[in-house]
Design an enzyme around this catalytic site. Structure first.
Site, PDB file in Angstrom:
ATOM      1  N   GLU A  86      31.993  33.638  35.662  1.00  0.00           N
ATOM      2  CA  GLU A  86      33.190  34.486  35.720  1.00  0.00           C
ATOM      3  C   GLU A  86      34.405  33.821  35.089  1.00  0.00           C
ATOM      4  O   GLU A  86      35.215  34.470  34.424  1.00  0.00           O
ATOM      5  CB  GLU A  86      33.483  34.866  37.169  1.00  0.00           C
ATOM      6  CG  GLU A  86      32.520  35.874  37.783  1.00  0.00           C
ATOM      7  CD  GLU A  86      31.238  35.260  38.296  1.00  0.00           C
ATOM      8  OE1 GLU A  86      30.372  36.021  38.773  1.00  0.00           O
ATOM      9  OE2 GLU A  86      31.098  34.018  38.215  1.00  0.00           O
TER      10      GLU A  86
ATOM     11  N   HIS B 286      30.006  40.620  49.553  1.00  0.00           N
ATOM     12  CA  HIS B 286      29.978  41.775  48.652  1.00  0.00           C
ATOM     13  C   HIS B 286      30.834  42.918  49.187  1.00  0.00           C
ATOM     14  O   HIS B 286      30.647  44.062  48.796  1.00  0.00           O
ATOM     15  CB  HIS B 286      28.545  42.284  48.464  1.00  0.00           C
ATOM     16  CG  HIS B 286      27.615  41.315  47.826  1.00  0.00           C
ATOM     17  ND1 HIS B 286      27.073  40.249  48.500  1.00  0.00           N
ATOM     18  CD2 HIS B 286      27.130  41.235  46.559  1.00  0.00           C
ATOM     19  CE1 HIS B 286      26.291  39.555  47.690  1.00  0.00           C
ATOM     20  NE2 HIS B 286      26.307  40.138  46.507  1.00  0.00           N
TER      21      HIS B 286
END
Length: 666
Positions: free
Chosen positions: A405, A472
């Site tokens: 990322e 998540h």
């Protein structure tokens, strides 16, 4: 600098002309003489800090001369030779170091923490690593524009321990990006020697692990640096790919001057003093008859005169007078919103379909827009938002990424430096923590620091309610609403999502675009089928009422609607913020003045969330209009649990109804 007949470095001048040999010498001597002057000014208190590159000039000068003037270089603290070899006026450098307006950052940053598009230089930030991924982005942009160009980026041996180094090399290797990774191995990371930094024999060995050609060069031998680098960049231009060079050199002064060098053994220091790149090269030129003592003195005096003249210019420049409006206005690149309205028919779309459609239309509208993310190409992303995009727009513009990322956000920054827009998909908003540093320290601050915008949208699938557990399910907008330079968008409905996404991509500033996963397939709405935009900073009144103001966003809007359907006796104005930065403060205040009671609902855990700031704003500006204390409702101060019953207990939704009833009865 004493001239001696002996040269401790073996040079091969090949077929270089005397003119070139002298040009190389002048380019090395100039930063050395500037540094010697800066060290005097540092002792006099005329500059605040100095990171010395004395003894390392051959690397900066050799690499810069090997590149073309329109090829980007990303240097570090000890690369003054990059700036001087690119012929930046010295008065501007001196003004930069004195924090004056003629510098490159309007006094907002120091030393080499700046960039300049005019000279194709992109400076570092103190976190070191992010510039490596930015170089990837600049190189990628060059490929997309069919340019045969190389991007050179510097790091130190200490910086190779950072994750950004590994991510950037991996991305460059996988995408065959024309990046020249330059490691200045100068022996110490501040006071930590190389044997405490890594265990491999040479740092060049790390390149092999990524399938990258890697070389070791004597960083004090200017002719070897120049010749070998030039050959390598010529090869990269013909066959784009990354190459890693480890330059062996030594840092003969402290990390910065206050650090000193007591930790360096005397014998080691003396050994490297004998290898001084300028003394040795000067002696070589004299031996070859290219340089004389008289000519050397003439060159030195000319440079010293230039330094003195430009120092006077910088010294005579007035100090910056703080102007509050200028500081506030320079946080974001100006964006003149132009509303595009829809004239097409509508179709009922889910939130996820509206986002996909908005992204697709933006890809058509902005012909060079690039989207990047894990599994977004053939697979279509884990939520299938980009399904079919590869067939329509090609793999150059729809790019699967490795799981890195940080490097991908940095790559997006590099694309922006070359004028290309990009959208980065976080597979889940939670994973942005792995790219947090470049977002909040590079993209957010770049325009304010040196006028370079970050034309990047980061899509953030977020939110709980789907039993996805603690990694998540976060809705982490508060990490970014407090970071000046970032914009934060959080739609609750398909129509808003499509129009706001189009605006986010048009906006030249970095935008975090939050998309609630639980709403993806559960919320439907009639949405225009063509392209349209919706302005930032404009809240939407979903339901009008006179007794209570409900201020919320995202899933909170739907929770509030469900609760109000159950309690028709409550006359509430429901305000959907839609964007959190910029925030529609006027709409908030108007609503409070209309009702006198306010409840602020957020899905995020309560402490430190945006509800706290909104509450403070209301208390500070609308206190006299309030008929009851401002009420905040948020989720529990725990990580988000996986079990559905535990998750429901965690969520603010389970406490909102009671809080609303209590406030209504106050």
């Amino acid at each position: 600098m004493q001239t001696t007949a002996k040269s401790y470095i073996k040079y091969d001048k090949r077929n270089f002309s005397d003119k070139l040999l002298l040009s190389i010498y002048k380019n090395m001597l100039k930063p050395r003489l500037i540094e010697e002057k800066m060290l005097i000014l540092l002792r006099q208190g005329k500059i605040s800090k100095w990171f010395s590159g004395i003894g390392q000039e051959a690397i900066s000068v050799g690499v810069t001369m090997a590149l073309e003037d329109d090829e980007y270089i990303l240097p570090m603290h000890r690369n003054l030779g990059v700036f001087t070899t690119r012929n930046i006026p010295l008065s501007r450098l001196f003004s930069q170091w004195q924090g004056k307006a003629n510098g490159f950052t309007n006094g907002r940053d120091r030393s080499f923490h700046f960039g300049t598009q005019e000279y194709k230089i992109v400076g570092m930030i103190s976190h070191l690593g992010p510039q490596l991924g930015v170089a990837d982005g600049i190189a990628l942009a060059g490929l997309l524009k069919n340019e045969a160009k190389v991007t050179a980026v510097f790091t130190g041996e200490g910086g190779t321990s950072e994750g950004d180094f590994h991510e950037a090399l991996n991305v460059a290797a996988v995408w065959e990006l024309p990046v020249l990774f330059c490691i200045e191995n100068n022996g110490y990371g501040l006071s930590t020697p190389t044997n405490e930094q890594y265990r491999c024999k040479d740092l060049a060995d790390k390149g092999k692990g990524y399938g990258i050609d890697a070389f070791v060069i004597d960083g004090n031998n200017i002719l070897e640096v120049y010749y070998k680098t030039k050959k390598l960049v010529e090869s990269i231009r013909k066959r784009p790919r990354p190459i890693l060079i480890e330059f062996k050199t030594f840092r003969r002064r402290g990390h910065e001057e206050a650090s000193g060098t007591k930790y360096v053994p005397d014998a080691l220091m003396k050994e490297w003093e004998q290898k001084d790149p300028i003394d040795n090269y000067r002696n070589f030129l004299i031996q070859e008859g290219v340089l004389t003592e008289q000519l050397n003195e003439q060159i030195s005096n000319e440079i010293k005169q230039e330094i003195d003249e430009h120092l006077k210019l910088a010294d005579n420049e007035p100090k910056i007078i703080p102007v509050l409006s200028k500081e506030l206005n320079d946080v974001y690149k100006p964006f003149e919103f132009k509303e595009t309205t829809s004239s097409s028919k509508t179709s009922e779309l889910r939130l996820i379909d509206a986002i996909s459609d908005g992204l697709r239309l933006s890809m058509k509208r902005h012909k060079d827009l690039v989207i990047m993310g894990q599994d977004i190409a053939e697979y279509g992303g884990v939520f299938k938002i980009t399904e079919g995009f590869v067939e329509q727009f090609g793999k150059n513009r729809v790019r699967n990424t490795p799981i890195c990322e940080s490097a991908i956000i940095e790559t997006a920054m590099g694309l922006s430096i070359k004028g290309i827009k990009s959208v980065v998909e976080m597979q889940f908003a939670d994973f942005v923590s792995s790219g947090f540093n470049p977002l909040v320290n590079y993209l957010a601050k770049s325009y304010y620091r040196w006028g370079q915008n970050a034309d990047v949208v980061v899509r953030m699938p977020c939110g709980a309610g789907v039993s996805a557990g603690p990694f998540h399910s976060q809705t982490n907008e508060a990490w970014f609403t407090k970071t000046p330079g970032l914009k934060v968008v959080y739609p609750a409905f398909p129509l808003d999502a499509k129009g706001l996404l189009a605006t986010a991509i048009e906006d030249p500033n970095p935008v975090l675009f939050f998309e609630h996963k639980a709403l993806y397939r559960s919320v439907r709405q009639e949405v225009p089928m063509d392209y349209y935009t919706i302005p930032f900073g404009k809240a939407s009144v979903i339901k009008d009422g006179k007794d209570i103001s409900i201020i919320t966003y995202g899933a909170g809007v739907h929770w509030a609607l469900e609760t109000l359907e159950k309690h028709t006796e409550i006359s509430a104005q429901l305000l959907d913020l839609r964007t959190l930065q910029p925030l529609d403060i006027e709409a908030i205040f108007n609503s409070v003045k209309q009702t006198g009671k306010v409840i602020i609902l957020q899905e995020d855990s309560l402490f430190g969330g945006i509800a706290s700031d909104i509450s403070a704003l209301i208390n500070e500006n609308c206190f006299e209009y309030l008929d009851a204390p401002v009420v905040r409702v948020g989720s529990l101060e725990t990580p988000i649990p996986f079990n559905s019953d535990l998750e429901q207990q965690y969520l603010a939704k389970s406490r909102f109804e009671e809080a609303l009833i209590t406030l209504n009865q106050y």
